[in-house]
Design a protein around this motif. Structure first.
Motif, PDB file in Angstrom:
ATOM      1  N   SER A   1       0.825  -1.203   0.000  1.00 49.26           N
ATOM      2  CA  SER A   1       0.000   0.000   0.000  1.00 49.26           C
ATOM      3  C   SER A   1       0.867   1.263   0.000  1.00 49.26           C
ATOM      4  N   VAL A   2       1.979   1.249   0.721  1.00 49.42           N
ATOM      5  CA  VAL A   2       2.886   2.399   0.729  1.00 49.42           C
ATOM      6  C   VAL A   2       3.532   2.542  -0.650  1.00 49.42           C
ATOM      7  N   GLN A   3       3.936   1.432  -1.258  1.00 44.74           N
ATOM      8  CA  GLN A   3       4.516   1.476  -2.598  1.00 44.74           C
ATOM      9  C   GLN A   3       3.513   2.071  -3.588  1.00 44.74           C
ATOM     10  N   THR A   4       2.253   1.676  -3.472  1.00 46.63           N
ATOM     11  CA  THR A   4       1.210   2.177  -4.362  1.00 46.63           C
ATOM     12  C   THR A   4       1.019   3.676  -4.189  1.00 46.63           C
ATOM     13  N   GLN A   5       0.949   4.125  -2.940  1.00 50.82           N
ATOM     14  CA  GLN A   5       0.775   5.560  -2.669  1.00 50.82           C
ATOM     15  C   GLN A   5       1.958   6.366  -3.191  1.00 50.82           C
ATOM     16  N   LEU A   6       3.169   5.882  -2.968  1.00 49.91           N
ATOM     17  CA  LEU A   6       4.358   6.572  -3.479  1.00 49.91           C
ATOM     18  C   LEU A   6       4.341   6.641  -5.000  1.00 49.91           C
ATOM     19  N   GLY A   7       3.986   5.537  -5.631  1.00 54.80           N
ATOM     20  CA  GLY A   7       3.912   5.504  -7.086  1.00 54.80           C
ATOM     21  C   GLY A   7       2.903   6.503  -7.633  1.00 54.80           C
ATOM     22  N   GLN A   8       1.738   6.571  -6.995  1.00 55.20           N
ATOM     23  CA  GLN A   8       0.709   7.515  -7.441  1.00 55.20           C
ATOM     24  C   GLN A   8       1.184   8.955  -7.285  1.00 55.20           C
ATOM     25  N   ARG A   9       1.801   9.267  -6.159  1.00 58.09           N
ATOM     26  CA  ARG A   9       2.277  10.634  -5.930  1.00 58.09           C
ATOM     27  C   ARG A   9       3.411  11.007  -6.876  1.00 58.09           C
ATOM     28  N   LEU A  10       4.314  10.063  -7.147  1.00 66.39           N
ATOM     29  CA  LEU A  10       5.397  10.340  -8.094  1.00 66.39           C
ATOM     30  C   LEU A  10       4.852  10.580  -9.499  1.00 66.39           C
ATOM     31  N   ARG A  11       3.880   9.746  -9.902  1.00 66.41           N
ATOM     32  CA  ARG A  11       3.276   9.944 -11.219  1.00 66.41           C
ATOM     33  C   ARG A  11       2.606  11.317 -11.320  1.00 66.41           C
TER      34      ARG A  11
ATOM     35  N   PHE B   1       3.367  14.019  -9.586  1.00 69.56           N
ATOM     36  CA  PHE B   1       4.424  15.021  -9.583  1.00 69.56           C
ATOM     37  C   PHE B   1       5.074  15.131 -10.954  1.00 69.56           C
ATOM     38  N   TYR B   2       5.453  13.992 -11.538  1.00 76.26           N
ATOM     39  CA  TYR B   2       6.111  14.013 -12.840  1.00 76.26           C
ATOM     40  C   TYR B   2       5.165  14.512 -13.932  1.00 76.26           C
ATOM     41  N   GLU B   3       3.891  14.165 -13.820  1.00 74.04           N
ATOM     42  CA  GLU B   3       2.919  14.662 -14.793  1.00 74.04           C
ATOM     43  C   GLU B   3       2.812  16.182 -14.722  1.00 74.04           C
ATOM     44  N   SER B   4       2.796  16.737 -13.508  1.00 73.82           N
ATOM     45  CA  SER B   4       2.715  18.198 -13.370  1.00 73.82           C
ATOM     46  C   SER B   4       3.982  18.863 -13.918  1.00 73.82           C
ATOM     47  N   LEU B   5       5.135  18.194 -13.781  1.00 71.01           N
ATOM     48  CA  LEU B   5       6.371  18.722 -14.368  1.00 71.01           C
ATOM     49  C   LEU B   5       6.291  18.688 -15.890  1.00 71.01           C
ATOM     50  N   ALA B   6       5.814  17.573 -16.428  1.00 72.36           N
ATOM     51  CA  ALA B   6       5.749  17.406 -17.876  1.00 72.36           C
ATOM     52  C   ALA B   6       4.782  18.400 -18.512  1.00 72.36           C
ATOM     53  N   LEU B   7       3.725  18.743 -17.809  1.00 74.64           N
ATOM     54  CA  LEU B   7       2.737  19.682 -18.340  1.00 74.64           C
ATOM     55  C   LEU B   7       3.136  21.132 -18.098  1.00 74.64           C
TER      56      LEU B   7
ATOM     57  N   PRO C   1       7.805  24.142 -12.021  1.00 72.63           N
ATOM     58  CA  PRO C   1       9.161  24.138 -12.567  1.00 72.63           C
ATOM     59  C   PRO C   1       9.936  22.913 -12.057  1.00 72.63           C
ATOM     60  N   VAL C   2      10.896  22.466 -12.853  1.00 74.33           N
ATOM     61  CA  VAL C   2      11.758  21.359 -12.431  1.00 74.33           C
ATOM     62  C   VAL C   2      12.662  21.878 -11.313  1.00 74.33           C
ATOM     63  N   PRO C   3      12.697  21.199 -10.167  1.00 75.72           N
ATOM     64  CA  PRO C   3      13.549  21.651  -9.064  1.00 75.72           C
ATOM     65  C   PRO C   3      15.018  21.723  -9.481  1.00 75.72           C
ATOM     66  N   ASP C   4      15.710  22.743  -9.001  1.00 75.26           N
ATOM     67  CA  ASP C   4      17.126  22.932  -9.327  1.00 75.26           C
ATOM     68  C   ASP C   4      17.958  21.700  -8.993  1.00 75.26           C
ATOM     69  N   ARG C   5      17.622  21.037  -7.897  1.00 74.42           N
ATOM     70  CA  ARG C   5      18.366  19.843  -7.478  1.00 74.42           C
ATOM     71  C   ARG C   5      18.272  18.743  -8.535  1.00 74.42           C
ATOM     72  N   PHE C   6      17.092  18.590  -9.149  1.00 72.19           N
ATOM     73  CA  PHE C   6      16.922  17.589 -10.197  1.00 72.19           C
ATOM     74  C   PHE C   6      17.783  17.933 -11.408  1.00 72.19           C
ATOM     75  N   ILE C   7      17.789  19.202 -11.785  1.00 75.09           N
ATOM     76  CA  ILE C   7      18.587  19.646 -12.931  1.00 75.09           C
ATOM     77  C   ILE C   7      20.066  19.387 -12.669  1.00 75.09           C
ATOM     78  N   GLU C   8      20.508  19.674 -11.446  1.00 73.76           N
ATOM     79  CA  GLU C   8      21.907  19.447 -11.071  1.00 73.76           C
ATOM     80  C   GLU C   8      22.270  17.967 -11.175  1.00 73.76           C
ATOM     81  N   ILE C   9      21.418  17.096 -10.683  1.00 75.63           N
ATOM     82  CA  ILE C   9      21.672  15.651 -10.729  1.00 75.63           C
ATOM     83  C   ILE C   9      21.705  15.167 -12.179  1.00 75.63           C
TER      84      ILE C   9
END
Length: 73
Positions: free
Chosen positions: A29-39, A41-47, A51-59
C-alpha cells in the motif's frame, strides 16, 4: 504440499520485487501511494504546471557528464 499453518501474505506485508531476491522494506500500500504521488508530480512537471527543481537539474547534468553525485555530510 504446504501446511495450513504457514503464514499467508496479507496486503500489509511487503511483497517481493522480482529480481531483487528479498522483500522491500515498504508495504504494497505504501509502494502504491508513493507511485501515485510520483506519477502526479512528474505529470505536473511534464505539463509545465511546476518548474523542475534545481536539485533535479543538477543531478541530471552530473549524470550526463558522468560525474558521481557529491556526498553530503
Amino acid at each position: 504440499m504446504e501446511s495450513k499453518s504457514s503464514k499467508a501474505m496479507s496486503h500489509s506485508d511487503p511483497e517481493p520485487v522480482p529480481g531483487l531476491g528479498k522483500s522491500p522494506a515498504l508495504t504494497r500500500s505504501v509502494q502504491t501511494q508513493l507511485g501515485q504521488r510520483l506519477r502526479q508530480f512528474y505529470e505536473s512537471l511534464a505539463l509545465g504546471e511546476q518548474p523542475v527543481p534545481d536539485r533535479f537539474i543538477e543531478i541530471i547534468n552530473r549524470l550526463d557528464q558522468g560525474q558521481p553525485e557529491k556526498k553530503q555530510s
